[in-house]
Design an enzyme around this catalytic site. Structure first.
Site, PDB file in Angstrom:
ATOM      1  N   GLY A  12       0.812  -1.176   0.028  1.00  9.29           N
ATOM      2  CA  GLY A  12       0.119  -0.013   0.183  1.00  9.29           C
ATOM      3  C   GLY A  12       0.791   1.082  -0.069  1.00  9.29           C
ATOM      4  O   GLY A  12       2.233   1.288  -0.023  1.00  9.29           O
ATOM      5  N   ASN A  13       0.276   2.389  -0.221  1.00 10.19           N
ATOM      6  CA  ASN A  13       1.055   3.710   0.026  1.00 10.19           C
ATOM      7  C   ASN A  13      -0.090   4.868   0.015  1.00 10.19           C
ATOM      8  O   ASN A  13      -1.187   4.615  -0.179  1.00 10.19           O
ATOM      9  CB  ASN A  13       1.727   3.801  -1.337  1.00 10.19           C
ATOM     10  CG  ASN A  13       1.223   3.335  -2.723  1.00 10.19           C
ATOM     11  OD1 ASN A  13       0.077   3.850  -3.232  1.00 10.19           O
ATOM     12  ND2 ASN A  13       1.737   2.119  -3.084  1.00 10.19           N
ATOM     13  N   SER A  29       9.172   3.669  -1.117  1.00  8.83           N
ATOM     14  CA  SER A  29       9.010   2.313  -1.500  1.00  8.83           C
ATOM     15  C   SER A  29       9.580   1.393  -0.608  1.00  8.83           C
ATOM     16  O   SER A  29      10.634   1.583   0.004  1.00  8.83           O
ATOM     17  CB  SER A  29       9.688   2.004  -2.851  1.00  8.83           C
ATOM     18  OG  SER A  29       9.486   0.757  -3.175  1.00  8.83           O
ATOM     19  N   GLY A  30       8.792   0.525  -0.039  1.00  6.53           N
ATOM     20  CA  GLY A  30       9.259  -0.511   0.851  1.00  6.53           C
ATOM     21  C   GLY A  30       9.858  -0.289   2.113  1.00  6.53           C
ATOM     22  O   GLY A  30      10.616  -0.836   2.657  1.00  6.53           O
ATOM     23  N   SER A  58       7.303   5.600  -3.691  1.00  3.95           N
ATOM     24  CA  SER A  58       6.443   4.218  -3.952  1.00  3.95           C
ATOM     25  C   SER A  58       6.364   4.020  -5.363  1.00  3.95           C
ATOM     26  O   SER A  58       6.335   4.936  -6.127  1.00  3.95           O
ATOM     27  CB  SER A  58       5.043   4.321  -3.432  1.00  3.95           C
ATOM     28  OG  SER A  58       4.255   3.668  -4.171  1.00  3.95           O
ATOM     29  N   GLU A  60       3.932   2.875  -7.031  1.00  3.92           N
ATOM     30  CA  GLU A  60       2.681   3.513  -7.625  1.00  3.92           C
ATOM     31  C   GLU A  60       2.625   5.067  -7.550  1.00  3.92           C
ATOM     32  O   GLU A  60       1.588   5.623  -7.580  1.00  3.92           O
ATOM     33  CB  GLU A  60       1.447   2.867  -6.768  1.00  3.92           C
ATOM     34  CG  GLU A  60       1.409   1.434  -6.587  1.00  3.92           C
ATOM     35  CD  GLU A  60       1.049   0.629  -7.908  1.00  3.92           C
ATOM     36  OE1 GLU A  60       0.995   1.421  -9.022  1.00  3.92           O
ATOM     37  OE2 GLU A  60       0.962  -0.623  -7.851  1.00  3.92           O
ATOM     38  N   HIS A  79      -3.650   3.853  -1.030  1.00  5.84           N
ATOM     39  CA  HIS A  79      -3.718   2.515  -1.848  1.00  5.84           C
ATOM     40  C   HIS A  79      -3.755   1.504  -0.758  1.00  5.84           C
ATOM     41  O   HIS A  79      -2.646   1.372  -0.102  1.00  5.84           O
ATOM     42  CB  HIS A  79      -2.578   2.433  -2.884  1.00  5.84           C
ATOM     43  CG  HIS A  79      -2.632   1.025  -3.506  1.00  5.84           C
ATOM     44  ND1 HIS A  79      -3.714   0.337  -3.673  1.00  5.84           N
ATOM     45  CD2 HIS A  79      -1.608   0.362  -3.446  1.00  5.84           C
ATOM     46  CE1 HIS A  79      -3.256  -0.872  -4.112  1.00  5.84           C
ATOM     47  NE2 HIS A  79      -1.903  -0.933  -3.955  1.00  5.84           N
ATOM     48  N   HIS A  81      -4.678  -2.604   0.894  1.00 11.86           N
ATOM     49  CA  HIS A  81      -4.610  -4.246   0.637  1.00 11.86           C
ATOM     50  C   HIS A  81      -5.509  -4.910   1.558  1.00 11.86           C
ATOM     51  O   HIS A  81      -4.983  -5.527   2.150  1.00 11.86           O
ATOM     52  CB  HIS A  81      -3.370  -4.857   0.584  1.00 11.86           C
ATOM     53  CG  HIS A  81      -2.375  -4.417  -0.445  1.00 11.86           C
ATOM     54  ND1 HIS A  81      -1.420  -5.239  -1.104  1.00 11.86           N
ATOM     55  CD2 HIS A  81      -2.442  -3.478  -1.314  1.00 11.86           C
ATOM     56  CE1 HIS A  81      -0.665  -4.786  -2.257  1.00 11.86           C
ATOM     57  NE2 HIS A  81      -1.376  -3.456  -2.606  1.00 11.86           N
ATOM     58  N   HIS A 142      -5.617  -6.963  -6.630  1.00  7.47           N
ATOM     59  CA  HIS A 142      -4.628  -5.914  -6.086  1.00  7.47           C
ATOM     60  C   HIS A 142      -5.655  -4.785  -5.173  1.00  7.47           C
ATOM     61  O   HIS A 142      -5.218  -3.623  -5.651  1.00  7.47           O
ATOM     62  CB  HIS A 142      -3.824  -5.364  -7.298  1.00  7.47           C
ATOM     63  CG  HIS A 142      -2.516  -4.448  -6.517  1.00  7.47           C
ATOM     64  ND1 HIS A 142      -1.566  -3.938  -7.340  1.00  7.47           N
ATOM     65  CD2 HIS A 142      -2.178  -4.238  -5.354  1.00  7.47           C
ATOM     66  CE1 HIS A 142      -0.955  -3.383  -6.737  1.00  7.47           C
ATOM     67  NE2 HIS A 142      -1.015  -3.383  -5.488  1.00  7.47           N
TER      68      HIS A 142
HETATM   69 ZN   LIG Z   1      -0.498  -2.338  -3.717  1.00  5.21          ZN
END
Ligand SMILES: [Zn+2]
Length: 200
Positions: A12-13, A29-30, A58, A60, A79, A81, A142
């Site tokens: 997610g982000n 990211s991550g 991210s 995305e 975003h 999950h 997703h």
């Molecule tokens: Zn995702």
């Protein structure tokens, strides 16, 4: 987001837009959410170029950028999950408006965007199309995408979506859910936007 089971691990982000200059503040990211510090946040311009920050944004980022370009009323995006919403994304099924709070907070059916690879411009376009003028949509296989005028509203949308997905799933298990008419959805959305709460 993590503590409310709206995602797991680092998936997610989320982002915020400053409406005064269009700058987008996006998670990196991550990185685990509970370790993020102010300096880990990536600042992007309207086109998605990194203009401040030492972290990689991210994957995305274009998903966020394209939605902000499309929707002047949106200044916060998550975003997520979450499990029940993703069940419908795995089936490539939309979630119709089945609760009054869905009508008020999301403003219409939660459409499922066509599949595209994570991080692709195609995914960003598909999600923009599925979102339309509502506040949430599903990503095929997703998770979900939620939007709001600010982060507080965006978080409310995320919780309403996941709760409604769970209710709809359970209703489907024991019978035929009755959806709310577009006329009534529009009335409730207008009420939520323009008439709900205290003046001032
Ligand atoms: Zn995702």
């Amino acid at each position: 987001m993590a503590s409310q089971d709206l995602t797991i691990e680092t998936w997610g982000n989320l982002s915020l837009r400053d409406p005064t200059n269009g700058h987008i503040y996006l998670t990196p990211s991550g990185m685990p959410y509970d370790t993020l510090k102010e300096e880990d946040i990536c600042v992007l311009d309207k086109e998605g170029n990194l203009i401040e920050g030492k972290r990689k944004p991210s994957i995305e980022s274009m998903l966020h950028v394209r939605i902000y370009q499309n929707r002047s009323d949106v200044n916060a995006i998550m975003h997520t999950h979450p499990v029940s919403s993703t069940v419908f994304g795995v089936l490539h099924q939309s979630i119709p408006v089945v609760t009054d709070e869905m009508a008020q907070a999301i403003g219409g059916d939660v459409n499922c965007a066509e599949y595209a690879l994570p991080g692709s411009l195609e995914l960003a376009e598909n999600v923009c199309n599925a979102l339309g003028t509502t506040q949430a949509c599903l990503l095929s296989n997703h998770g979900a995408l939620c939007a709001g005028k600010d982060m507080k509203e965006c978080f409310k949308v995320a919780k309403v979506l996941e709760t409604s997905a769970d209710i709809y799933y359970k209703a489907l298990c024991i019978g035929k859910p009755v959806t709310i008419s577009k006329e009534n959805v529009d009335w409730m959305r207008d009420f939520a936007l323009n008439k709900y709460g205290q003046k001032g």
